[in-house]
Write a protein that holds these residues in place. Structure first.
Motif, PDB file in Angstrom:
ATOM      1  N   ILE A 251      26.785  34.550  47.191  1.00  0.00           N
ATOM      2  CA  ILE A 251      27.737  34.488  46.079  1.00  0.00           C
ATOM      3  C   ILE A 251      28.045  35.878  45.549  1.00  0.00           C
ATOM      4  CG2 ILE A 251      28.109  33.641  43.730  1.00  0.00           C
ATOM      5  CD1 ILE A 251      26.244  31.270  44.489  1.00  0.00           C
ATOM      6  N   ARG A 252      27.017  36.679  45.378  1.00  0.00           N
ATOM      7  CA  ARG A 252      27.234  38.032  44.869  1.00  0.00           C
ATOM      8  C   ARG A 252      28.079  38.863  45.842  1.00  0.00           C
ATOM      9  NH1 ARG A 252      23.201  39.401  40.736  1.00  0.00           N
ATOM     10  NH2 ARG A 252      23.206  41.578  41.394  1.00  0.00           N
ATOM     11  N   THR A 253      27.823  38.680  47.131  1.00  0.00           N
ATOM     12  CA  THR A 253      28.635  39.377  48.132  1.00  0.00           C
ATOM     13  C   THR A 253      30.064  38.848  48.134  1.00  0.00           C
ATOM     14  OG1 THR A 253      26.656  39.634  49.512  1.00  0.00           O
ATOM     15  CG2 THR A 253      28.770  40.030  50.565  1.00  0.00           C
ATOM     16  N   LEU A 254      30.213  37.546  47.917  1.00  0.00           N
ATOM     17  CA  LEU A 254      31.542  36.945  47.883  1.00  0.00           C
ATOM     18  C   LEU A 254      32.356  37.469  46.703  1.00  0.00           C
ATOM     19  CD1 LEU A 254      33.624  34.990  48.987  1.00  0.00           C
ATOM     20  CD2 LEU A 254      32.430  33.124  47.816  1.00  0.00           C
ATOM     21  N   ILE A 255      31.701  37.693  45.572  1.00  0.00           N
ATOM     22  CA  ILE A 255      32.407  38.266  44.420  1.00  0.00           C
ATOM     23  C   ILE A 255      32.864  39.688  44.747  1.00  0.00           C
ATOM     24  CG2 ILE A 255      32.090  39.111  42.058  1.00  0.00           C
ATOM     25  CD1 ILE A 255      30.441  36.636  41.487  1.00  0.00           C
ATOM     26  N   ALA A 256      31.991  40.457  45.404  1.00  0.00           N
ATOM     27  CA  ALA A 256      32.399  41.807  45.830  1.00  0.00           C
ATOM     28  C   ALA A 256      33.569  41.719  46.796  1.00  0.00           C
ATOM     29  CB  ALA A 256      31.223  42.517  46.477  1.00  0.00           C
ATOM     30  N   ARG A 257      33.507  40.738  47.694  1.00  0.00           N
ATOM     31  CA  ARG A 257      34.590  40.541  48.660  1.00  0.00           C
ATOM     32  C   ARG A 257      35.898  40.190  47.949  1.00  0.00           C
ATOM     33  NH1 ARG A 257      38.651  37.214  50.794  1.00  0.00           N
ATOM     34  NH2 ARG A 257      38.511  37.059  53.061  1.00  0.00           N
ATOM     35  N   ASP A 258      35.804  39.360  46.917  1.00  0.00           N
ATOM     36  CA  ASP A 258      37.005  38.987  46.155  1.00  0.00           C
ATOM     37  C   ASP A 258      37.628  40.188  45.450  1.00  0.00           C
ATOM     38  OD1 ASP A 258      36.897  36.381  46.944  1.00  0.00           O
ATOM     39  OD2 ASP A 258      36.151  35.575  45.037  1.00  0.00           O
ATOM     40  N   THR A 259      36.784  41.119  45.006  1.00  0.00           N
ATOM     41  CA  THR A 259      37.353  42.309  44.351  1.00  0.00           C
ATOM     42  C   THR A 259      38.115  43.162  45.362  1.00  0.00           C
ATOM     43  OG1 THR A 259      35.364  43.669  44.656  1.00  0.00           O
ATOM     44  CG2 THR A 259      35.483  42.341  42.668  1.00  0.00           C
ATOM     45  N   TYR A 260      37.581  43.295  46.567  1.00  0.00           N
ATOM     46  CA  TYR A 260      38.307  44.039  47.601  1.00  0.00           C
ATOM     47  C   TYR A 260      39.613  43.331  47.957  1.00  0.00           C
ATOM     48  CZ  TYR A 260      34.614  47.427  48.610  1.00  0.00           C
ATOM     49  OH  TYR A 260      33.713  48.458  48.518  1.00  0.00           O
ATOM     50  N   ASN A 261      39.570  42.003  47.973  1.00  0.00           N
ATOM     51  CA  ASN A 261      40.781  41.252  48.288  1.00  0.00           C
ATOM     52  C   ASN A 261      41.823  41.409  47.176  1.00  0.00           C
ATOM     53  OD1 ASN A 261      42.025  39.630  50.291  1.00  0.00           O
ATOM     54  ND2 ASN A 261      41.768  37.816  48.993  1.00  0.00           N
ATOM     55  N   SER A 262      41.346  41.471  45.921  1.00  0.00           N
ATOM     56  CA  SER A 262      42.259  41.731  44.808  1.00  0.00           C
ATOM     57  C   SER A 262      42.897  43.111  44.952  1.00  0.00           C
ATOM     58  CB  SER A 262      41.507  41.648  43.477  1.00  0.00           C
ATOM     59  OG  SER A 262      41.009  40.350  43.243  1.00  0.00           O
ATOM     60  N   ASP A 263      42.070  44.093  45.322  1.00  0.00           N
ATOM     61  CA  ASP A 263      42.588  45.448  45.530  1.00  0.00           C
ATOM     62  C   ASP A 263      43.608  45.471  46.668  1.00  0.00           C
ATOM     63  OD1 ASP A 263      40.855  46.227  43.535  1.00  0.00           O
ATOM     64  OD2 ASP A 263      39.309  46.941  44.915  1.00  0.00           O
ATOM     65  N   LEU A 264      43.306  44.709  47.719  1.00  0.00           N
ATOM     66  CA  LEU A 264      44.216  44.640  48.861  1.00  0.00           C
ATOM     67  C   LEU A 264      45.567  44.066  48.441  1.00  0.00           C
ATOM     68  CD1 LEU A 264      44.718  44.934  51.913  1.00  0.00           C
ATOM     69  CD2 LEU A 264      43.736  42.638  52.209  1.00  0.00           C
ATOM     70  N   ARG A 265      45.539  43.034  47.585  1.00  0.00           N
ATOM     71  CA  ARG A 265      46.796  42.435  47.126  1.00  0.00           C
ATOM     72  C   ARG A 265      47.640  43.442  46.336  1.00  0.00           C
ATOM     73  NH1 ARG A 265      43.576  37.747  46.244  1.00  0.00           N
ATOM     74  NH2 ARG A 265      43.341  38.289  44.051  1.00  0.00           N
ATOM     75  N   VAL A 266      46.969  44.328  45.614  1.00  0.00           N
ATOM     76  CA  VAL A 266      47.713  45.337  44.848  1.00  0.00           C
ATOM     77  C   VAL A 266      48.456  46.284  45.789  1.00  0.00           C
ATOM     78  CG1 VAL A 266      47.508  47.318  43.294  1.00  0.00           C
ATOM     79  CG2 VAL A 266      46.200  45.248  42.842  1.00  0.00           C
ATOM     80  N   VAL A 267      47.787  46.780  46.823  1.00  0.00           N
ATOM     81  CA  VAL A 267      48.414  47.785  47.688  1.00  0.00           C
ATOM     82  C   VAL A 267      49.407  47.167  48.677  1.00  0.00           C
ATOM     83  CG1 VAL A 267      46.470  49.355  47.493  1.00  0.00           C
ATOM     84  CG2 VAL A 267      46.547  47.756  49.403  1.00  0.00           C
ATOM     85  N   THR A 268      49.286  45.843  48.924  1.00  0.00           N
ATOM     86  CA  THR A 268      50.206  45.199  49.874  1.00  0.00           C
ATOM     87  C   THR A 268      51.317  44.414  49.185  1.00  0.00           C
ATOM     88  OG1 THR A 268      48.811  43.216  50.004  1.00  0.00           O
ATOM     89  CG2 THR A 268      48.405  44.969  51.624  1.00  0.00           C
ATOM     90  N   GLY A 269      51.285  44.403  47.861  1.00  0.00           N
ATOM     91  CA  GLY A 269      52.316  43.650  47.152  1.00  0.00           C
ATOM     92  C   GLY A 269      52.055  42.159  47.109  1.00  0.00           C
ATOM     93  N   GLY A 270      50.774  41.766  47.155  1.00  0.00           N
ATOM     94  CA  GLY A 270      50.433  40.356  46.980  1.00  0.00           C
ATOM     95  C   GLY A 270      49.832  39.673  48.177  1.00  0.00           C
ATOM     96  N   ARG A 271      49.674  40.371  49.288  1.00  0.00           N
ATOM     97  CA  ARG A 271      49.139  39.745  50.508  1.00  0.00           C
ATOM     98  C   ARG A 271      47.649  40.057  50.642  1.00  0.00           C
ATOM     99  NH1 ARG A 271      53.445  42.519  52.022  1.00  0.00           N
ATOM    100  NH2 ARG A 271      52.223  43.978  53.283  1.00  0.00           N
TER     101      ARG A 271
END
Length: 358
Positions: free
Chosen positions: A175-195
């Motif tokens: 779970i803790r790793t998944l939360i870290a993973r979700d933050t990277y995915n949030s960051d990815l959405r910012v730089v890709t315009g939502g993807r």
């Protein structure tokens, strides 16, 4: 003559005007021609010193990502609430602040100060921070792949483990790793315009699995001797429940029974003879240990003492019992949580006994 004077004045003014440097487009606006939006994400900072201006430029970029991570936090509420149970030490607890800080630190690894500008008229420094979207996207995607592999491994190990504590610890890690993973995915959405990249698991789903395992598999019994033993026992059990520790406290007759963990201790309350004409005082003390019922190994210990006062002894006793409940339950809950989750004990040295021997 007049024409000659005008010509001379004009000739003198032109070099003076030409000597005034022109500020870059990004100083007064939100765009930078040399760093187009489709390729770069930028932030601008201004201050009376260059280092502060650069820090503010970095912060301007980081704020964009922090907003996205914070909006994602509602999906983590169930686990962040679980993390508060037992009041595990702050540095070990996963909180929204710690998650956003980790995200910010990782984001800024991909940000550089591209340009600076000093306005000699105002004395202000301006700094332009820029992130290359393509490079950041590749970095975030690589990290997500790495974290997905770790999550899948921890979930598989947890579900296949025979030991209940290994199950709990494996799920918690996932779970803790998944939360870290979700933050990277949030960051990815910012730089890709939502993807972003879809995950195989959800924080809410794994947290539900963890809570179910804790509530159905971990049984704690409480055994108390000393003054008002049953009252203290009930108070400690209620206190553990109030702390929200994800265990079931059972033990009807004061023995461990089939419990996995036994909280065993002594509590004492006695009138304190103090020279106070108005108030009466009651001292209290409590010495508890947490015992693994399987091998009778002592996993942790708690020693607390205090004094409470009121207009009469019964009221002072009630206050003393409440103080004992709060302090002892909180300390026991923290120690229990550390054992269940496999965290290092916060008290490296066992506390000395709080109750007098006589």
């Amino acid at each position: 003559m007049i024409r000659r004077i005008v010509a001379v004045v004009f000739a003198l003014l032109v070099p003076a005007c030409a000597a005034v440097p022109v500020a870059p487009d990004w100083v007064a606006g939100t765009k930078a021609g040399a760093y187009p939006d489709e390729q770069f994400l930028i932030g601008v900072g201004q201050a009376e010193s260059k280092p502060v201006a650069e820090d503010r430029a970095y912060a301007a970029v980081a704020r964009v990502f922090k907003v996205e991570v914070t909006s994602q936090a509602k999906d983590w509420e169930s686990y962040l609430t679980l993390e508060k149970r037992g009041k595990v030490q702050t540095e070990r607890r996963l909180t929204l602040d710690s998650v956003t800080k980790v995200s910010t630190d990782k984001v800024l690894e991909n940000v550089k100060i591209a340009e600076t500008w000093h306005d000699r008229q105002t004395g202000l420094y301006s700094a332009l921070a820029a992130m290359n979207r393509a490079a950041a996207q590749a970095s975030f995607r690589n990290k997500i792949v790495e974290l997905d592999e770790a999550i899948a491994r921890d979930v598989k190990d947890a579900r296949g483990a025979a030991d209940k504590y290994l199950k709990v610890r494996g799920l918690r890690r996932a779970i803790r790793t998944l939360i870290a993973r979700d933050t990277y995915n949030s960051d990815l959405r910012v730089v890709t315009g939502g993807r972003g990249v879809a995950a195989d698991y959800s924080v809410a789903g794994l947290t539900g699995e963890l809570e179910k395992l804790l509530n159905e598999s971990i049984v704690v019994a409480v055994e108390v001797t000393g003054d008002q033993a049953e009252t203290v026992r009930q108070a400690v059990m209620e206190g553990l429940a109030r702390e929200g520790l994800p265990v079931t406290a059972r033990g009807a007759s004061g023995n461990g029974g089939n419990a996995d963990l036994l909280v065993r201790g002594e509590a004492r309350l006695w009138p304190a003879d103090l020279p106070d004409p108005r108030f009466r005082y009651v001292r209290w003390c409590a010495d508890f240990v947490i015992v693994n019922q399987g091998d009778q190994r002592v996993l942790g210990s708690v020693a607390r003492s205090g004094r409470e006062g009121h207009l009469n002894i019964p009221e002072a006793t009630g206050r003393a019992l409440k103080a004992l409940q709060q302090e002892v339950s909180s300390a026991l809950a923290k120690s229990l949580a550390e054992h269940i989750y496999g965290d290092p004990p916060s008290d490296a040295v066992p506390p000395q006994a709080a109750c007098p021997k006589s």
